[in-house]
Structures are given as C-alpha cells and as structure tokens.
Design an enzyme around this catalytic site. Structure first.
Site, PDB file in Angstrom:
ATOM      1  N   GLY A 171       0.806  -1.216   0.000  1.00 59.22           N
ATOM      2  CA  GLY A 171       0.000   0.000   0.000  1.00 59.22           C
ATOM      3  C   GLY A 171       0.837   1.263   0.000  1.00 59.22           C
ATOM      4  CG  PHE A 172       4.828   3.433   1.810  1.00 58.72           C
ATOM      5  CD1 PHE A 172       4.424   4.304   2.811  1.00 58.72           C
ATOM      6  CD2 PHE A 172       5.942   3.769   1.052  1.00 58.72           C
ATOM      7  CE1 PHE A 172       5.112   5.491   3.045  1.00 58.72           C
ATOM      8  CE2 PHE A 172       6.639   4.947   1.279  1.00 58.72           C
ATOM      9  CZ  PHE A 172       6.229   5.805   2.296  1.00 58.72           C
TER      10      PHE A 172
ATOM     11  CG  ASN B 201      -6.422   3.005   3.408  1.00 64.76           C
ATOM     12  OD1 ASN B 201      -6.787   2.686   2.266  1.00 64.76           O
ATOM     13  ND2 ASN B 201      -6.007   2.101   4.307  1.00 64.76           N
TER      14      ASN B 201
ATOM     15  CG  PHE C 189      -7.016  -2.295  -4.641  1.00 64.09           C
ATOM     16  CD1 PHE C 189      -6.416  -2.252  -3.396  1.00 64.09           C
ATOM     17  CD2 PHE C 189      -7.757  -3.438  -4.971  1.00 64.09           C
ATOM     18  CE1 PHE C 189      -6.551  -3.303  -2.483  1.00 64.09           C
ATOM     19  CE2 PHE C 189      -7.896  -4.485  -4.080  1.00 64.09           C
ATOM     20  CZ  PHE C 189      -7.298  -4.410  -2.831  1.00 64.09           C
TER      21      PHE C 189
ATOM     22  CB  SER D 176      -8.492  -4.180   0.432  1.00 69.39           C
ATOM     23  OG  SER D 176      -8.980  -2.859   0.387  1.00 69.39           O
TER      24      SER D 176
ATOM     25  CG  ASN E 181     -10.748   0.804   1.517  1.00 67.22           C
ATOM     26  OD1 ASN E 181     -11.655   1.132   2.275  1.00 67.22           O
ATOM     27  ND2 ASN E 181      -9.475   0.805   1.874  1.00 67.22           N
ATOM     28  CB  THR E 182     -12.081  -3.622  -3.640  1.00 58.86           C
ATOM     29  OG1 THR E 182     -10.953  -2.791  -3.878  1.00 58.86           O
ATOM     30  CG2 THR E 182     -12.588  -4.179  -4.957  1.00 58.86           C
TER      31      THR E 182
ATOM     32  CE  LYS F  79      -2.122  -6.991   4.164  1.00 58.73           C
ATOM     33  NZ  LYS F  79      -1.355  -5.812   3.748  1.00 58.73           N
TER      34      LYS F  79
ATOM     35  CG  ASN G 158      -5.612  -5.415   4.340  1.00 57.41           C
ATOM     36  OD1 ASN G 158      -5.507  -4.195   4.505  1.00 57.41           O
ATOM     37  ND2 ASN G 158      -5.538  -5.975   3.155  1.00 57.41           N
TER      38      ASN G 158
ATOM     39  N   GLY H 278      -2.556   0.855  12.286  1.00 52.33           N
ATOM     40  CA  GLY H 278      -1.748   1.411  13.368  1.00 52.33           C
ATOM     41  C   GLY H 278      -2.026   0.678  14.672  1.00 52.33           C
TER      42      GLY H 278
ATOM     43  N   GLY I 218       0.008  -2.592  13.444  1.00 51.67           N
ATOM     44  CA  GLY I 218       0.307  -1.866  14.673  1.00 51.67           C
ATOM     45  C   GLY I 218       1.739  -1.933  15.152  1.00 51.67           C
TER      46      GLY I 218
HETATM   47  C1  LIG Z   1      -2.849   4.155   3.257  1.00 47.77           C
HETATM   48  C2  LIG Z   1      -2.820   2.656   3.302  1.00 47.77           C
HETATM   49  C3  LIG Z   1      -2.953   1.939   2.119  1.00 47.77           C
HETATM   50  C4  LIG Z   1      -2.935   0.548   2.138  1.00 47.77           C
HETATM   51  N1  LIG Z   1      -3.029  -0.131   0.962  1.00 47.77           N
HETATM   52  C5  LIG Z   1      -2.953  -1.486   0.974  1.00 47.77           C
HETATM   53  C6  LIG Z   1      -2.998  -2.208  -0.233  1.00 47.77           C
HETATM   54  O1  LIG Z   1      -3.064  -1.642  -1.321  1.00 47.77           O
HETATM   55  N2  LIG Z   1      -2.943  -3.564  -0.168  1.00 47.77           N
HETATM   56  C7  LIG Z   1      -2.831  -4.243   1.028  1.00 47.77           C
HETATM   57  O2  LIG Z   1      -2.758  -5.471   1.034  1.00 47.77           O
HETATM   58  N3  LIG Z   1      -2.762  -3.569   2.186  1.00 47.77           N
HETATM   59  C8  LIG Z   1      -2.822  -2.224   2.184  1.00 47.77           C
HETATM   60  N4  LIG Z   1      -2.749  -1.545   3.377  1.00 47.77           N
HETATM   61  C9  LIG Z   1      -2.690  -2.303   4.640  1.00 47.77           C
HETATM   62  C10 LIG Z   1      -1.259  -2.452   5.144  1.00 47.77           C
HETATM   63  O3  LIG Z   1      -0.468  -3.173   4.248  1.00 47.77           O
HETATM   64  C11 LIG Z   1      -1.246  -3.170   6.517  1.00 47.77           C
HETATM   65  O4  LIG Z   1      -1.727  -4.488   6.348  1.00 47.77           O
HETATM   66  C12 LIG Z   1      -2.118  -2.469   7.551  1.00 47.77           C
HETATM   67  O5  LIG Z   1      -2.039  -1.076   7.418  1.00 47.77           O
HETATM   68  C13 LIG Z   1      -1.731  -2.843   8.995  1.00 47.77           C
HETATM   69  O6  LIG Z   1      -0.380  -2.489   9.251  1.00 47.77           O
HETATM   70  P1  LIG Z   1       0.055  -1.121  10.001  1.00 47.77           P
HETATM   71  O7  LIG Z   1      -0.766  -1.026  11.247  1.00 47.77           O
HETATM   72  O8  LIG Z   1       1.522  -1.287  10.246  1.00 47.77           O
HETATM   73  O9  LIG Z   1      -0.246  -0.001   9.051  1.00 47.77           O
HETATM   74  C14 LIG Z   1      -2.775  -0.142   3.376  1.00 47.77           C
HETATM   75  C15 LIG Z   1      -2.633   0.581   4.562  1.00 47.77           C
HETATM   76  C16 LIG Z   1      -2.647   1.964   4.538  1.00 47.77           C
HETATM   77  C17 LIG Z   1      -2.490   2.715   5.827  1.00 47.77           C
END
Ligand SMILES: Cc1cc2nc3c(=O)[nH]c(=O)nc-3n(C[C@H](O)[C@H](O)[C@H](O)COP(=O)(O)O)c2cc1C
Length: 361
Positions: free
Chosen positions: A78-79, A126, A130, A193, A195-196, A227, A256, A281, A310
């Site tokens: 996602g980054f 968020n 995608f 995800s 969001n889809t 995932k 996720n 987070g 997190g």
């Molecule tokens: C802005 C944003 C966009 C993300 N986009 C995706 C994505 O495209 N595909 C995916 O598998 N996870 C995506 N994630 C989820 C992260 O990969 C991760 O699984 C989730 O944020 C939990 O980890 P964290 O708490 O360290 O952020 C996204 C997360 C954030 C914050």
C-alpha cells in the site's frame, strides 16, 4: 556513534518536521513528498550513502520462502503501490518491500479525500481503493529492478480490478499473476481490503479455494501467500490456515486494516467524519497479534507467517517473532516514526539478537 547519528537524533528531528510541516499537508500530499525523497534515495550514488547509514546488521538475516531477507522487518503493501520506491526503501533498511496492491486493469482508486490521520492514536483510516498503474506497466517497472544489485526482496500484492465483477475475480487475479509472477520474489493474493466492494467475501472458503488454486497454478514456483483481514472470526482464521496448508501455499500475511473503530482515543466525531475505510496502526495491533498466534498454532513450522498490524518498535517486532512470525511488516508506523524507522528497528533487534533475529523458516 557520531554527532549526526540519525538513529539518535533523527527521531526527534522527524517529530518536529512532522508537527511543523507534514501534519499541515493533506496525508496524500505528504506521501507524495516522502515518495520523492525515497526515490532520490534510490538513485545510484545516493543509494550507497543511505545504505551505509541504514544497512541491517548481518545477524538480522532471515531465510524464508527460499529467499534471504537482510532483515525480518519489511514494508507492508500500500505504500509503494506502483513499484517506484522499492530500491530507496531497501536502502533505508527494509528487508523487503511489498509492492501493490496491483490490479490487472489500471485504476484511479476512490475520490479524494481518502486518507486520514488519527494523530492521538498514531493511526490512519484509508479508503484508497487500489489506485495503481495496472499489472502490465508495473511488471515492466519490476523487470528493470531485478538486475539491481543489493536490492530488497520485492513481493507483489495483487487484488481484484474494480471494473471486474466479483464472480469473474478468478480470471482477473490470474491475469495479474501471469504478468507479475515472473518479476516477483513472492506473490500475495489480497482478499482482505475493505475498500473494494465484495473483495473480502472472497475469504469465504467456497470462493477462496478455487481462487487460490487457480493463482497457484499460474504462479508456478513463485512463493504464494494470502493476506487476510483482522475482522475474520477465529473459526474463519483457522479454516483459512488449514486450507492454505492443504493447498501447499507458502504462507499467510496477517493482517490487513480493520473496519472496526474500537480502541480509539481520537474523539468519535473526528473518527466518524473520516467515513468508511480501513483503520491501521496501534488500534489493530492486538487483533493482528492474536491472529498470528492462531495461525502459528495450526500451520507447520516451515510455513511462512508474516505478521503486520500496529508495529511501532523493535520490541513489537521481537514479540511477533517470539509468537511465531517468520517476518514482520509495518506501514502506519513509517508515517509517524519517519525515515529512520527501519534502521532503528534493525538496531533495536540487534541489541537482543537472541530473541529477534537470525531465524530460518
Ligand atoms: C494508506 C494505506 C494503504 C494501504 N493499501 C494497501 C494495499 O493496497 N494492499 C494491502 O494489502 N494492504 C494495504 N494496506 C494495509 C497495510 O499493508 C497493513 O496491512 C495495515 O495497514 C496494517 O499495518 P500497520 O498497522 O503497520 O499499518 C494499506 C494501509 C494503509 C495505511
């Protein structure tokens, strides 16, 4: 340690820059600026300097998925959605970078605003949806990275294109697999995800089994992982873990973002104003950790479990490894901790290596 050691002084400098500058920009504008800096760090010459500052110690190396990872800690999907930052991110100390989510069709994602900070929780919401340049373009970019020496391990996370109905998801994922497996160190089927529309329904066993079977067939010898969401109940997590072992997948990535809004200190009117989307987070840490423990209690030791959700510190990474994670990822922590995050985690793991590194799975 020298007077300009970034591990000692970078954290407070970044905190100041975050409050004084980044937090005044929209999160997406801040992301674009950070992306520019990271891409510069990936340029030849600059890269070597950044690498010298951030290189993970040798003892951090982990063998997993048949690959050698310089560090157990990597950047979650996602980054770097479009595979434009992976080399710079590797220079900053991430042992792997998961590119994507990539879809077979290029797509713009959801309308803005679609990314929100919950600063008191060090969390994000968020609903990006995608946004990406599509599998064909991204495959060409990844092809060029394969020849770069001292690059991080690069995984590719694939998802369903928005224009494709859920009933036709299988062929859409297979198209992405055909284009991307040849240029990926490992491949991830993202069915989690929020969001889809309809995507998370693909986690139901009746849909997941044929989907994973078809993608695995197309992926050939490239390690394949799935995932999953933190919002699955325990029985669903267990069933998916058993299915993945039965299908001889290489691993599971858990988890996720969540659709839950629990464990937040940010006032509820601010949270509600963000609207729908995935929360990430520290608020997702507890469930993510629980899901890791459940999966590890089911799968064999050689099965790769990547824990994400997190993570903020080396202690967090160490706790996940202790509870069975082969590798650990983070995303949201990078926004709040800044550019030296991976380096600081790698150094922190080194200070207690017996508990956190040099594992083989
Ligand atoms: C802005 C944003 C966009 C993300 N986009 C995706 C994505 O495209 N595909 C995916 O598998 N996870 C995506 N994630 C989820 C992260 O990969 C991760 O699984 C989730 O944020 C939990 O980890 P964290 O708490 O360290 O952020 C996204 C997360 C954030 C914050």
């Amino acid at each position: 340690m020298t007077a300009i050691d970034p591990a000692r002084h970078g954290g407070s400098v970044y905190r100041f820059v975050f409050w004084a500058f980044f937090s005044r920009l929209t999160p997406e504008r801040a992301h674009s600026l950070a992306a520019f800096v990271i891409r510069c760090a990936g340029l030849p010459g600059v890269r070597n300097v950044v690498r010298i500052l951030c290189k993970p110690p040798r003892e951090s190396h982990v063998v997993a998925l048949g690959l050698v990872f310089d560090s157990p800690f990597g950047l979650a999907a996602g980054f770097d959605k479009n595979a434009q930052m992976a080399i710079g991110l590797g220079a900053f100390g991430f042992g792997h970078v998961e590119v994507g989510t990539v879809t077979a069709h290029a797509q713009p994602g959801n309308p803005r605003p679609r990314l929100f900070r919950l600063i008191p929780d060090r969390a994000l919401i968020n609903r990006m949806g995608f946004n990406n340049d599509g599998a064909e373009v991204i495959a060409r970019r990844l092809e060029k990275l394969r020849h770069i020496k001292k690059r991080p391990i690069i995984g590719v996370n694939i998802g369903k294109s928005r224009v494709v109905d859920v009933e036709d998801a299988e062929s859409d994922y297979v198209t992405s697999t055909r284009l991307l497996a040849p240029v990926a160190d490992y491949l991830v089927v993202n069915v989690s995800s929020p969001n889809t529309p309809g995507l998370r329904g693909l986690q139901e066993l009746d849909s997941l089994e044929p989907l994973l079977g078809a993608v695995a067939h197309e992926a050939g010898s490239v390690p394949l992982l799935v995932k999953i969401a933190p919002d699955l109940d325990d029985v669903q997590v267990d069933e998916i873990a058993r299915l993945c072992v039965r299908l001889k997948l290489s691993g599971i990535i858990a988890t996720n973002t969540t659709v839950s809004r629990e464990h937040l200190v940010t006032p509820s009117n601010i949270v509600d104003a963000c609207g729908p989307g995935g929360l990430s987070g520290p608020p997702v840490a507890q469930r993510s950790h629980e899901v890791l423990r459940r999966i590890r209690s089911i799968v064999p030791p050689e099965f790769c479990v990547i824990s994400v959700g997190g993570i903020e510190t080396a202690d967090d990474v160490r706790a996940r490894i202790r509870d069975g994670a082969t590798l650990v990822q983070g995303y949201t922590g990078y926004i709040y901790q800044g550019p030296w995050w991976a380096r600081n985690i790698n150094r922190g793991l080194q200070s207690h290596p017996e508990k956190g590194s040099s594992s083989t799975r």
